[in-house]
Design an enzyme around this catalytic site. Structure first.
Site, short mmCIF file in Angstrom:
data_model
loop_
_atom_site.label_atom_id
_atom_site.label_comp_id
_atom_site.label_asym_id
_atom_site.label_seq_id
_atom_site.Cartn_x
_atom_site.Cartn_y
_atom_site.Cartn_z
N ASN A 196 17.23 9.71 13.80
CA ASN A 196 18.34 8.85 13.37
C ASN A 196 19.49 9.65 12.76
O ASN A 196 20.39 9.08 12.15
CB ASN A 196 17.84 7.79 12.37
CG ASN A 196 17.34 8.41 11.07
OD1 ASN A 196 17.37 9.62 10.89
ND2 ASN A 196 16.89 7.57 10.15
N GLU B 116 19.29 9.33 4.77
CA GLU B 116 19.28 8.40 5.89
C GLU B 116 20.70 7.91 6.19
O GLU B 116 21.60 8.08 5.35
CB GLU B 116 18.38 7.19 5.53
CG GLU B 116 16.94 7.56 5.16
CD GLU B 116 16.10 8.02 6.36
OE1 GLU B 116 16.65 8.46 7.38
OE2 GLU B 116 14.86 7.95 6.24
N ASP C 3 13.11 18.11 0.12
CA ASP C 3 12.75 16.75 -0.27
C ASP C 3 11.27 16.63 -0.61
O ASP C 3 10.50 17.57 -0.41
CB ASP C 3 13.13 15.76 0.85
CG ASP C 3 12.87 16.32 2.25
OD1 ASP C 3 11.99 17.19 2.38
OD2 ASP C 3 13.53 15.89 3.21
N HIS D 34 19.27 11.94 10.33
CA HIS D 34 19.16 12.35 8.93
C HIS D 34 18.93 13.86 8.80
O HIS D 34 18.38 14.49 9.72
CB HIS D 34 18.09 11.54 8.18
CG HIS D 34 16.67 11.89 8.46
ND1 HIS D 34 15.64 10.99 8.33
CD2 HIS D 34 16.07 13.05 8.87
CE1 HIS D 34 14.50 11.57 8.61
NE2 HIS D 34 14.73 12.82 8.95
C1 F6R Z 1 11.89 17.36 6.09
C2 F6R Z 1 13.23 16.98 6.42
C3 F6R Z 1 13.54 16.09 7.58
C4 F6R Z 1 13.03 16.66 8.90
C5 F6R Z 1 13.34 15.70 10.03
C6 F6R Z 1 12.81 16.20 11.36
O1 F6R Z 1 11.89 18.18 4.93
O2 F6R Z 1 14.07 17.36 5.70
O3 F6R Z 1 14.94 15.94 7.65
O4 F6R Z 1 13.60 17.90 9.12
O5 F6R Z 1 12.79 14.45 9.76
O6 F6R Z 1 11.43 16.20 11.32
P1 F6R Z 1 10.58 16.92 12.47
O7 F6R Z 1 10.96 18.35 12.41
O8 F6R Z 1 9.16 16.68 12.09
O9 F6R Z 1 11.00 16.27 13.74
#
Ligand code: F6R
Length: 263
Positions: free
Chosen positions: A140, A147, A71, A142
């Site tokens: 959450n 989301e 992303d 995702h």
């Molecule tokens: C980022 C991504 C998100 C993160 C998720 C967890 O490229 O795809 O899905 O993996 O928000 O973030 P952290 O690892 O910072 O807790």
């Protein structure tokens, strides 16, 4: 879905790196360079460190391997330190010694972001698909920036970040209102096309999301639950992230009985 519960974040990172190295070695043995799907955020950083160590020790050849980020924020210039172009360059491309020409990140600065989404899908297809997709999970539920309520078959597209995600990611910015509102993310259908899905999660703040993903219903309210439909999904967690799983003993029993090329 295989669930691997390890003692601490370091063991999670080492396991994940070895799994990725194994998949790249298998691709190479079949005459393919291989493609890794890479995530940003805190969760995969230890995995990247271990991969860099394996490459430095000559146990992993990444010279021709492609990488595809999950992303990117919409509206941040590429050289903004928190754009995922910059984050991937800093945490993945450089330490792993990947060829920058083979590392791809969705173009969130494109004048036509819709066209950029379609182009990204084309790029992944053109590389022969992603062999292994590394993932983190949001509190959450995702994955990527899909989301809750994301279509389970979605492709790369523009999404609006949930308030919870913007709050969680505010730590990377000077103030919460600097966190972009929109992003481009691989869809859940795009992620599901990867040959293997490998999700890493550590710490108690992820325990509820991990339990919903692994043991809850398949639902767009927990986008990561789509991995239950994936034929080769592995969830690697530390003790704290596993703390709300009800079938913990079973997962550990399965893991102990595995013939272990990559444990
Ligand atoms: C980022 C991504 C998100 C993160 C998720 C967890 O490229 O795809 O899905 O993996 O928000 O973030 P952290 O690892 O910072 O807790």
């Amino acid at each position: 879905m295989q669930v691997v519960i390890l003692d601490d974040p370091e063991s999670v990172a080492e396991f994940a790196a070895r799994r990725i190295a194994h998949v790249i070695a298998v691709a190479a043995s079949r005459g393919r360079a291989g493609a890794i799907g890479v995530a940003t955020g805190s969760s995969p950083l230890g995995t990247y460190r271990h991969l860099a160590d394996l490459a430095a020790a000559g146990q992993l050849d990444l010279a021709h391997v492609s990488a595809f980020a999950l992303d990117e924020y919409v509206g941040l210039p590429y050289d903004h330190p928190e754009s995922y172009h910059a984050v991937i360059a800093r945490t993945v491309t450089e330490p792993l010694g990947l060829d920058p020409a083979l590392v791809h990140v969705p173009d969130g600065a494109a004048t036509d972001p819709q066209a950029a989404c379609a182009r990204y899908e084309e790029l992944i297809r053109g590389a022969g698909g992603i062999d292994i997709q590394l993932l983190g999970i949001g509190a959450n539920g995702h994955i990527g920036f899909n989301e809750p309520t994301s279509s389970l078959t979605s492709r790369t597209r523009i999404k609006t970040l949930a308030q919870r995600t913007r709050e969680d990611n505010a730590r990377f910015f000077d103030s919460p209102d600097q966190v972009p509102i929109h992003c481009i993310t691989q869809g859940l259908g795009t992620i599901a096309d990867a040959g293997q899905a490998l999700l890493v999660a550590t710490g108690g703040s992820k325990a509820a999301a991990v339990a919903a993903m692994v043991e809850g219903p398949v639902t767009s309210m927990c986008p990561a639950s789509v991995l239950q439909m994936h034929p080769h999904a592995t969830v690697v967690v530390d003790d704290e992230a596993a703390s709300r799983l009800t079938m913990r003993d079973y997962y550990q029993d399965v893991f102990r009985r595995l013939p272990g090329t990559d444990r």
